[in-house]
Motif scaffolding. Structure first.
Motif, PDB file in Angstrom:
ATOM      1  N   PHE A 238       4.008   1.235 -11.532  1.00 38.29           N
ATOM      2  CA  PHE A 238       3.686   0.246 -10.505  1.00 38.29           C
ATOM      3  C   PHE A 238       4.182  -1.125 -10.935  1.00 38.29           C
ATOM      4  O   PHE A 238       4.771  -1.871 -10.151  1.00 38.29           O
TER       5      PHE A 238
ATOM      6  N   ASN B 154      -1.965   5.368   4.105  1.00 44.99           N
ATOM      7  CA  ASN B 154      -2.011   5.510   2.650  1.00 44.99           C
ATOM      8  C   ASN B 154      -3.021   6.531   2.130  1.00 44.99           C
ATOM      9  O   ASN B 154      -3.666   6.305   1.128  1.00 44.99           O
TER      10      ASN B 154
ATOM     11  N   VAL C  97      -8.095   2.261  -5.546  1.00 44.78           N
ATOM     12  CA  VAL C  97      -7.524   3.610  -5.453  1.00 44.78           C
ATOM     13  C   VAL C  97      -8.578   4.621  -5.897  1.00 44.78           C
ATOM     14  O   VAL C  97      -9.221   4.445  -6.937  1.00 44.78           O
TER      15      VAL C  97
ATOM     16  N   TYR D 294       6.700  -3.162  -8.690  1.00 46.98           N
ATOM     17  CA  TYR D 294       6.127  -4.353  -8.057  1.00 46.98           C
ATOM     18  C   TYR D 294       6.932  -5.609  -8.406  1.00 46.98           C
ATOM     19  O   TYR D 294       7.236  -6.423  -7.549  1.00 46.98           O
TER      20      TYR D 294
ATOM     21  N   THR E 254       0.841  -1.211   0.000  1.00 45.76           N
ATOM     22  CA  THR E 254       0.000   0.000   0.000  1.00 45.76           C
ATOM     23  C   THR E 254       0.876   1.262   0.000  1.00 45.76           C
ATOM     24  O   THR E 254       0.542   2.253  -0.630  1.00 45.76           O
TER      25      THR E 254
ATOM     26  N   THR F  85       1.928   1.753  -3.484  1.00 46.72           N
ATOM     27  CA  THR F  85       0.830   2.312  -4.277  1.00 46.72           C
ATOM     28  C   THR F  85       0.746   3.825  -4.087  1.00 46.72           C
ATOM     29  O   THR F  85       0.628   4.585  -5.055  1.00 46.72           O
TER      30      THR F  85
ATOM     31  N   ILE G  87      -6.524   4.815  -0.492  1.00 49.54           N
ATOM     32  CA  ILE G  87      -6.313   3.454  -0.979  1.00 49.54           C
ATOM     33  C   ILE G  87      -7.014   2.475  -0.042  1.00 49.54           C
ATOM     34  O   ILE G  87      -6.886   2.596   1.177  1.00 49.54           O
TER      35      ILE G  87
ATOM     36  N   LEU H  62      -6.420  -3.889  -4.748  1.00 53.88           N
ATOM     37  CA  LEU H  62      -5.965  -2.556  -4.344  1.00 53.88           C
ATOM     38  C   LEU H  62      -6.916  -1.538  -4.952  1.00 53.88           C
ATOM     39  O   LEU H  62      -6.921  -1.358  -6.174  1.00 53.88           O
TER      40      LEU H  62
END
Ligand code: BTN
Length: 320
Positions: free
Chosen positions: A249, A176, A206, A253, A151, A154, A188, A204
């Protein structure tokens, strides 16, 4: 729908007759009309004239998958996009898709949510066409206790994407929230399915307030929320922010295991709206802690210095 859209896009501002569209696409005139109606519902401005045909007006502000995938440089994230003009919640929809086996990197996006969800059971105001409301399906091979770092990742990647598109520097409120001058710009909501040592999937969610004017927020949020458009005049491209987010991302990631998160945590510290402040943290079940927020850990947890000087490490909670 893709064919009709492609033809109209290749001829910006020019009328294309229904007959020509029918010839190129192999559809009936009635079928074309149905698709035009659907495209309009998805936010495309298409002008129609009985004698001249159809024409695409200006630049669209739709989040339609056609827009998202156009010039998207990621390999996995965003290659599968589910889109609807309105859903109850993209997180809820993403969870049901994940249950049915949707692959990692699937994006679920909507122009509006009738029951958008926030953290701690709160609701999330998701006005039509104004914000970026999306959910991402992940299938990380880590234990549930290591998820806080995702998170933070993100929040950092989103702050960077917003900065790249608008020049605006957003701050991160632990764990977050995305903040600008004490007002909430975005949040988030991470929801997991799995067991303690094995995550089945992570959704996730957003939410970013992008093109709202002051009157687009419900009255109770008017002095607590902010949009990018209120910070910087003019319409801001939601698609561009989402594309940049997905590209960055994906890169971050997939390289966490090699590169770690030092760079991400450093950014979250540099642009933290929390560190150094006196805070009160609600951890649920009636547990409330107060003290000074002193540091962030690589795993996304927060070090809190209690009034007696004792340091405690906090993995989750809600800053009040
Ligand atoms: C928060 O409370 O700060 C988290 C807000 C998360 C909102 C987003 S909008 C897209 C996704 N779908 C939802 O129902 N919620 C998240």
């Amino acid at each position: 729908m893709e064919t009709i859209m492609r033809i109209l896009k290749e001829n910006p501002g020019k009328y294309i007759s229904g007959e020509e569209l029918a010839k190129i696409s192999g559809m009936t005139r009635a079928g074309i009309w149905k698709q035009i109606v659907q495209l309009r519902e998805n936010g495309y401005q298409i002008d129609s004239s009985p004698r001249k045909g159809y024409r695409l007006m200006g630049i669209t502000s739709s989040l339609h998958p056609l827009e998202i995938r156009e010039s998207l440089a990621s390999k996995v994230f965003g290659q599968v996009v589910y889109y609807q003009a309105e859903v109850d919640s993209t997180n809820r929809w993403a969870k049901s898709l994940a249950e049915k086996g949707a692959p990692e990197g699937t994006v679920v996006v909507a122009e509006s949510q009738s029951r958008g969800r926030g953290r701690m059971g709160r609701s999330w105001a998701s006005a039509l066409g104004l914000g970026l409301w999306f959910s991402l399906i992940l299938r990380p091979k880590i234990s549930a206790s290591n998820l806080a770092c995702i998170t933070i990742l993100t929040a950092v990647v989103m702050a960077r994407a917003i900065r790249a598109v608008t020049g605006i520097q957003i701050y991160i409120k632990w764990p977050n929230d995305l903040i600008y001058e004490e007002r909430k710009l975005g949040g988030i909501l991470a929801e997991i399915s799995g067991e303690m040592d094995q995550v089945n999937y992570l959704v996730l969610g957003v939410g970013i307030n992008v093109n709202h004017t002051g009157s687009d927020f419900p009255p109770e949020l008017a002095d607590r929320a902010i949009s990018l458009r209120l910070i910087k005049e003019g319409e801001i491209s939601r698609v561009r922010i989402l594309q940049l987010f997905l590209q960055e991302f994906e890169q971050a990631y997939f390289s966490i295991t090699q590169t770690g998160l030092q760079d991400v945590v450093d950014y979250a510290k540099q642009y933290s709206a929390t560190l150094g402040k006196q805070v009160t943290i609600n951890q649920g079940f009636g547990r409330v802690l107060s003290g000074q927020a002193v540091d962030l850990e690589q795993d996304g947890s927060l070090w809190l210095k209690e009034p007696g000087g004792e340091l405690i490490k906090i993995f989750s909670g809600d800053l009040v």
